[in-house]
Write an enzyme that holds these catalytic residues in place. Structure first.
Site, short mmCIF file in Angstrom:
data_model
loop_
_atom_site.label_atom_id
_atom_site.label_comp_id
_atom_site.label_asym_id
_atom_site.label_seq_id
_atom_site.Cartn_x
_atom_site.Cartn_y
_atom_site.Cartn_z
N HIS A 1 0.85 -1.19 0.00
CA HIS A 1 0.00 0.00 0.00
C HIS A 1 0.89 1.24 0.00
CE1 HIS A 1 0.90 -0.62 4.24
NE2 HIS A 1 0.46 0.58 4.52
N HIS B 1 1.32 3.91 1.99
CA HIS B 1 1.79 4.64 3.16
C HIS B 1 3.31 4.72 3.15
CE1 HIS B 1 -2.10 4.20 5.75
NE2 HIS B 1 -2.05 5.34 5.11
N ASP C 1 5.82 4.43 5.18
CA ASP C 1 6.75 3.45 5.77
C ASP C 1 6.86 2.19 4.93
OD1 ASP C 1 4.04 3.00 6.57
OD2 ASP C 1 4.70 1.71 8.21
N HIS D 1 -7.67 -1.71 5.25
CA HIS D 1 -6.78 -0.71 5.84
C HIS D 1 -7.35 0.67 5.53
CE1 HIS D 1 -3.20 0.52 7.82
NE2 HIS D 1 -2.60 1.03 6.75
N ASP E 1 -0.53 -4.06 5.70
CA ASP E 1 -1.26 -3.52 6.84
C ASP E 1 -2.76 -3.75 6.65
OD1 ASP E 1 1.25 -2.67 7.46
OD2 ASP E 1 0.75 -0.53 7.62
N HIS F 1 6.29 -5.85 11.22
CA HIS F 1 5.59 -4.58 11.38
C HIS F 1 5.27 -4.36 12.86
CE1 HIS F 1 2.74 -1.29 10.40
NE2 HIS F 1 3.49 -1.16 9.31
#
Length: 310
Positions: free
Chosen positions: A63, A65, A67, A141, A212, A270
């Protein structure tokens, strides 16, 4: 086949854990390395390993994001300087192409190799070649996030060399003909059926890597009978409300998936920076009560995934 964990932390880099990235090393299988997510500093982590960026020819982003992808432009640029000339394919949610192309354009980074983008919108098979099938499913998510299932196709049975030697069939090009499974006429006039000299098919391996997500039933189908399930574990079981509020999973939710899906090993990553020392021990203890073969991954840990021989 090996998994090497380049970053096992969540959100932002910490002293003991970099942000997310996992390398699936397929050097024996297809002389390549596939990268799953590429958080900030991933190429610095690679410098501490024997991974050669030019061997990375597929990158799967779960995804968008930061990080999970802030390290991508830098790695792509460095690959040019390190002998990477072959096509590289980037898989990820819609927007990954714009992100990469904008980063490279603004920084005036010119690559020495072509990039192919495969933007994902929903569930389905995204790669099917002579050795692997890769499929993805949409998770739950804050933004579009995917989990990946990598299935290695079955290996043909091994040639039963000892059985051939018992019949005084000397090694040589004839062994290659026998391994095709067809009937072969030997120099001495004998005819043998190659199928009788090939061992059982070796089942291919399965790896599932979950981005995530909140707990969702889709993860079970992605993980079914996997040799290794890599699952996020941002929170502990006693903070399940936080996990839900922030669209993440707990260690015990991941363990329940592993149990129901019948996986062989659960690798938790994670990990929130809030867990250190006793906190890590608690994460592991809680998960092991549900699924004993659980490990909390650290940066640079390697999991070897051998073929299962009958």
């Amino acid at each position: 086949m090996e998994l090497e964990f380049l970053g096992t932390g969540a959100g932002s880099p910490a002293k003991s854990r970099n942000v997310t990235s996992v390398a699936l090393k397929l050097l024996d299988e297809c002389n390549s390395i596939w990268l799953f997510d590429c958080g900030e500093g991933t190429q610095q982590q690679i410098l501490q390993t024997n991974i050669k960026p030019r061997k990375i020819n597929k990158i799967f982003i779960t995804h968008l994001h930061g990080d999970h992808l802030f390290g991508l432009p830098g790695l792509l640029s460095s690959r040019s300087f390190q002998g990477g000339n072959d096509l590289l394919t980037v898989y990820g949610p819609k927007g990954i192409k714009e992100y990469v192309q904008t980063s490279l354009r603004i920084s005036e980074s010119n690559l020495t190799y072509p990039i192919k983008f495969v933007e994902l919108h929903g569930d389905g098979v995204i790669l099917n070649d002579d050795k692997f099938v890769v499929s993805c499913k949409r998770l739950d998510h804050k933004i579009l996030s995917f989990g990946y299932r990598i299935v290695e196709k079955d290996h043909p049975g091994e040639l039963l060399v000892d059985k051939l030697k018992e019949l005084n069939i000397p090694s040589g090009p004839i062994y290659g003909k026998i391994k095709t499974g067809k009937k072969v006429v030997l120099d001495d006039g004998r005819t043998i059926d190659g199928k009788e000299f090939i061992g059982p098919v070796q089942k291919g391996r399965i790896v599932t890597i979950i981005g995530d997500t909140r707990s969702t039933s889709k993860i079970v189908s992605l993980a079914r009978h996997a040799d290794v399930l890599v699952h996020e574990s941002t929170f502990s079981d006693d903070e399940s409300k936080l996990a839900r509020n922030y669209y993440h999973s707990t260690n015990v939710q991941a363990a329940n998936v592993a149990k129901v899906a019948g996986v062989k090993m659960l690798a938790l990553d994670h990990i929130s920076a809030r867990y250190n020392g006793k906190g890590i021990y608690r994460l592991l203890t809680q998960a092991k009560k549900v699924f004993p073969n659980t490990k909390i991954m650290r940066d640079f840990d390697i999991i070897d995934i051998p073929l299962q021989k009958k």
